[in-house]
Motif scaffolding. Sequence first.
Motif, short mmCIF file in Angstrom:
data_model
loop_
_atom_site.label_atom_id
_atom_site.label_comp_id
_atom_site.label_asym_id
_atom_site.label_seq_id
_atom_site.Cartn_x
_atom_site.Cartn_y
_atom_site.Cartn_z
N ARG A 115 50.14 42.80 83.01
CA ARG A 115 49.76 41.39 82.86
C ARG A 115 48.84 40.93 83.97
N ALA A 116 49.02 41.48 85.17
CA ALA A 116 48.26 41.03 86.34
C ALA A 116 46.77 41.32 86.22
N THR A 117 46.40 42.25 85.36
CA THR A 117 44.98 42.53 85.18
C THR A 117 44.24 41.34 84.58
N GLY A 118 44.97 40.45 83.87
CA GLY A 118 44.36 39.28 83.26
C GLY A 118 43.64 39.58 81.97
N THR A 119 43.67 40.84 81.54
CA THR A 119 42.94 41.26 80.34
C THR A 119 43.79 41.13 79.09
N TYR A 120 45.10 41.21 79.23
CA TYR A 120 45.99 41.30 78.09
C TYR A 120 46.89 40.07 77.98
N SER A 121 47.33 39.80 76.75
CA SER A 121 48.16 38.63 76.48
C SER A 121 49.58 38.83 77.00
N LEU A 122 50.32 37.73 77.02
CA LEU A 122 51.72 37.78 77.40
C LEU A 122 52.50 38.67 76.45
N TRP A 123 52.15 38.60 75.16
CA TRP A 123 52.84 39.42 74.16
C TRP A 123 52.60 40.91 74.42
N GLY A 124 51.40 41.26 74.84
CA GLY A 124 51.11 42.64 75.17
C GLY A 124 51.95 43.13 76.34
N ALA A 125 52.07 42.26 77.37
CA ALA A 125 52.88 42.61 78.53
C ALA A 125 54.35 42.73 78.16
N LEU A 126 54.82 41.84 77.27
CA LEU A 126 56.21 41.90 76.83
C LEU A 126 56.48 43.20 76.06
N TYR A 127 55.52 43.60 75.23
CA TYR A 127 55.69 44.85 74.49
C TYR A 127 55.80 46.03 75.46
N VAL A 128 54.90 46.07 76.43
CA VAL A 128 54.94 47.15 77.43
C VAL A 128 56.29 47.14 78.16
N GLY A 129 56.77 45.93 78.50
CA GLY A 129 58.05 45.82 79.19
C GLY A 129 59.20 46.37 78.36
N VAL A 130 59.26 45.98 77.09
CA VAL A 130 60.33 46.46 76.21
C VAL A 130 60.25 47.98 76.05
N HIS A 131 59.04 48.46 75.85
CA HIS A 131 58.83 49.91 75.66
C HIS A 131 59.31 50.69 76.89
N VAL A 132 58.91 50.23 78.07
CA VAL A 132 59.29 50.92 79.31
C VAL A 132 60.79 50.80 79.55
N PHE A 133 61.37 49.65 79.21
CA PHE A 133 62.82 49.48 79.38
C PHE A 133 63.59 50.47 78.53
#
Length: 233
Positions: free
Chosen positions: A172-190
């Motif tokens: 998310r910190a890159t500023g390139t991707y949406s909050l939903w994209g960051a949430l997906y990455v978070g769920v996937h990594v979890f």
Amino acid sequence: MNRFTARFKGQATAFLILVAVLSVFAVISDEMPYRRFLGSLDPALAFAIVAIAGYAALAFLSTRGWFCNAGKTSGVDVIKISSCALVLGITIAAADSLIRFPRDMNVPFPQSLLFYPVIGFIVEVVFHVLPLFLLLAVIEYAVMRKITEKTVLYVLIPVALIETVFQAYGFRATGTYSLWGALYVGVHVFVINIIGLLLFRRHGFIMMYLFRLMYYFLWHILWGHLRLSILFQ
């Protein structure tokens, strides 16, 4: 205690063999890919420090009887573990096709063949073994004398969140991707972390590491090479 110590000997032997192989990889691989994660620290030195700390923490966890079931892995278990890695690898590749992660996010082939086994080991120790050691040691000595099965399982959740937050925040910190994209990455990594930690609990460190290595092969090495010609033509 003797029973747990005997079990640790099997894990310790496998761990030290793995460390010996990966130390060679760390010495001969290109230093450049590591700089994103280790800065100017020499990869071989970083690996040595992590390996020593990981061995000590693993000894503590194993001799307590919390993570010492190495060797109880059947062929069916291996198929299940491989299937989980395959599903997660396909899922993240499909997400990449929609979200389009950065072109240079993966270390290119063939450097990836040496880099990912080493960095996967470092990740497992830094994000899993050491936090488990610290949390359970604090609970044992400062909160309760005897750690229960339920307590160990509860501790897996905050430990799984460490890499999850690290990855999602970085995404998310890159500023390139949406909050939903960051949430997906978070769920996937979890999900990856929870599966890995449960494998650690049931089968020992080596199976936890091999699960990550299978996932890394599919996502970072295989798809990481193919995506350049598929998504960035």
